[in-house]
Design a protein around this motif. Structure first.
Motif, short mmCIF file in Angstrom:
data_model
loop_
_atom_site.label_atom_id
_atom_site.label_comp_id
_atom_site.label_asym_id
_atom_site.label_seq_id
_atom_site.Cartn_x
_atom_site.Cartn_y
_atom_site.Cartn_z
N ALA A 195 0.81 -1.22 0.00
CA ALA A 195 0.00 0.00 0.00
C ALA A 195 0.84 1.26 0.00
O ALA A 195 0.33 2.35 -0.28
N ALA A 249 -0.18 4.74 1.84
CA ALA A 249 -1.49 4.54 2.48
C ALA A 249 -1.38 3.77 3.79
O ALA A 249 -2.32 3.76 4.59
N CYS A 250 -0.24 3.12 4.02
CA CYS A 250 -0.02 2.38 5.26
C CYS A 250 1.10 3.04 6.05
O CYS A 250 2.25 3.08 5.59
N PRO A 280 -5.59 -0.04 9.26
CA PRO A 280 -4.92 1.28 9.19
C PRO A 280 -4.54 1.82 10.56
O PRO A 280 -3.42 2.32 10.75
N PHE A 312 -5.88 -1.15 3.08
CA PHE A 312 -5.37 0.17 3.41
C PHE A 312 -5.87 1.16 2.34
O PHE A 312 -5.18 1.46 1.37
N GLY A 323 -6.64 4.26 0.15
CA GLY A 323 -5.83 5.46 -0.07
C GLY A 323 -6.52 6.70 0.43
O GLY A 323 -5.88 7.66 0.81
#
Length: 507
Positions: A270, A273-274, A324, A505, A507
């Motif tokens: 990801a 995003a992670c 997340p 995860f 975005g």
């Protein structure tokens, strides 16, 4: 059916202790009294129907002592076109099922809820069903459990953990009463058939999650011609679990490791995003090893232990929606532990280990019931002295979760030997096909278990969810197939796979 203690389900009885493969029961409606429903008195079940229904304590003595099963019902939205009753079980073992009617929208589609009464029940000994209780008071139970270390590393921690689990079982033997020897899954399956007859259904419609798949597999082999539509979601391997529980627990620890690796790989994939992306595996292992050395003081959170760390990540793997926030927590803790940040951690959670929570008046009923069911169903070593070496072997293969899994059911070592249990055969040909659902990265019921369930049952079809979490969620594809199956008996073509509607995860 849980935290890191959820990683513990238990077993210990002689493999010679069996229940006959065929159970003789009456099937005529006249043999079984109907259920009398009335408005639920409990606030949390307001607006639903409730009932208490008596079943034999021992099904081999149908006119003997009884025990009471508590039920809740959500009536079908379209009663004029009602098909029947959909029974549901949340898993555990030890999970109370009545509250499932309040979460109907998460369980079934509007089309299914229109055509079926949804009935949740607290299995015998659980919740509102004559609940078992190992200790006279919650304080006495907590005092024993406070001596248990979830991931015991030193000889002293292991010794005290084993001693406390032994004492806990001795209290169960002294205080649990007549249900002590009648909690095996075979009894629950026979209770379920009584309930099926009591609502007037000729065949069973059922949805079971996690341990509920063992209940379902037991039912369909005891009553193969009474299967209308049975969905098993998050599958156990029934043969291994009931006859080779030690190997089963080893594989179960491996399932958590597979899910953890999937979580870390998805994080790196990801990218931005992670929050924990970038060699996530290496950095996670470094964090784990630091916690193994001793407690860590984290600004804003206080002291956390290897128990807390292991339970935290194990709990996360049950629900992809938590990924997340867990990744953000891991990133901040990593920065603190390795001297990259002095920031207080106040905007994320990293809970302290707290055992099995419950909203029962006696808060340990779910734990006590889980112990009673597992120790009745599943053979594990009866010598407490064997468990340290078992823990070492598990940990060598499964570094994060092996030790906790190996010792979680050591209390079964001194459980009474139970002769009421079902451990096969599992291959009875059912009247209709059983539908199996399983995510590929399910931590507690690994995908391999579903493949084995599919092979072991006499008439089953597996629908695979390529995704994360314990039992299938976040997939319209799965929901659509469940609805088609429950309403019309449609089964997906062999090899059908679904995906989750959102990434782990976003975005």
């Amino acid at each position: 059916m849980a935290h890191l203690s959820r990683i513990g389900e238990a077993a210990a009885i002689s493999t010679a202790a069996i229940v006959a493969a065929a159970v003789a029961v009456p099937t005529g409606a006249s043999a079984t009294p109907s259920i009398t429903w009335s408005a639920c008195a409990e606030t949390e079940l307001s607006g639903f129907d409730c009932a208490a229904y008596e079943v034999p304590l021992d099904h081999d003595e149908p006119r003997g002592a009884t025990t009471t099963i508590a039920l809740a019902r959500r009536p079908a939205d379209d009663p004029a076109h009602r098909i029947g009753t959909l029974f549901v079980n949340p898993g555990g073992p030890g999970g109370a099922g009545r509250g499932m009617v309040t979460r109907a929208a998460d369980i079934a589609s509007p089309a299914v809820l229109a055509r079926f009464d949804l009935v949740g029940f607290d299995p015998r000994g659980i919740g509102g069903s004559d609940p078992v209780q190992c200790h006279p008071t919650e304080e006495e139970a907590a005092a024993v459990l406070d001596r248990v270390t979830g991931v015991p590393l030193t000889a002293a921690e292991i010794s005290e953990t084993l001693a406390a689990r032994y004492e806990y079982t001795e209290a169960c033997k002294a205080n649990m009463g007549p249900l002590l020897t009648h909690m095996s899954t075979v009894n629950v399956a026979q209770d379920l058939d009584r309930l099926r007859r009591a609502v007037g259904d000729d065949k069973l419609t059922y949805l079971g999650f996690s341990y509920g798949t063992l209940l379902g597999a037991t039912y369909v082999n005891l009553f193969p011609q009474r299967v209308r539509a049975v969905i098993l979601d998050g599958n156990v391997d029934p043969e291994q679990r009931t006859d080779h529980r030690l190997e089963n627990k080893f594989d179960r620890a491996g399932g958590f490791e597979i899910a953890l690796s999937g979580f870390l790989a998805a994080c790196d994939e990801a990218g931005a995003a992670c929050p924990f992306a970038g060699d996530a595996r290496v950095r996670f292992d470094a964090l784990r090893e630091r916690f193994r050395q001793g407690p860590v003081t984290i600004p804003g959170l206080g002291e956390r232990t290897i128990d807390d760390f292991t339970e935290f990540i194990g709990e996360t793997l049950y629900d992809m929606a938590e990924f997340p926030e867990t990744a953000a927590t891991l990133q901040l803790v990593y920065q603190v532990v390795f001297g990259q940040s002095a920031r207080k951690i106040t905007d994320v959670t990293f809970p302290k280990s707290s055992g099995l929570p419950s909203d029962d008046a006696y808060g340990f009923n779910s734990l006590d019931a889980s112990l009673a069911v597992n120790c009745s169903d599943n053979p594990l070593p009866r010598n407490p002295a064997a468990y340290p070496a078992i823990a070492d072997r598990f940990e060598a293969a499964h570094r994060t979760f092996g030790r906790a899994e190996a010792l979680s059911e050591a209390g079964c070592a001194n459980w009474p030997r139970i002769t009421e249990r079902y451990h096969g055969p599992w291959n009875k040909r059912t009247a209709n096909t059983v539908l199996l659902l399983n995510p590929t990265f399910d931590p507690a019921t690994r995908y391999d278990f579903a493949l084995r369930m599919n092979r072991e049952l006499g008439n089953a079809r597996l629908l695979t969810l390529d995704g994360f979490g314990h039992t299938t969620r976040y997939s319209q594809c799965v929901t659509d197939w469940k609805s088609r199956y429950l309403l019309n008996g449609d089964v997906p073509p062999a090899g059908t796979r679904c995906t989750q509607d959102t990434p782990p995860f976003p975005g």
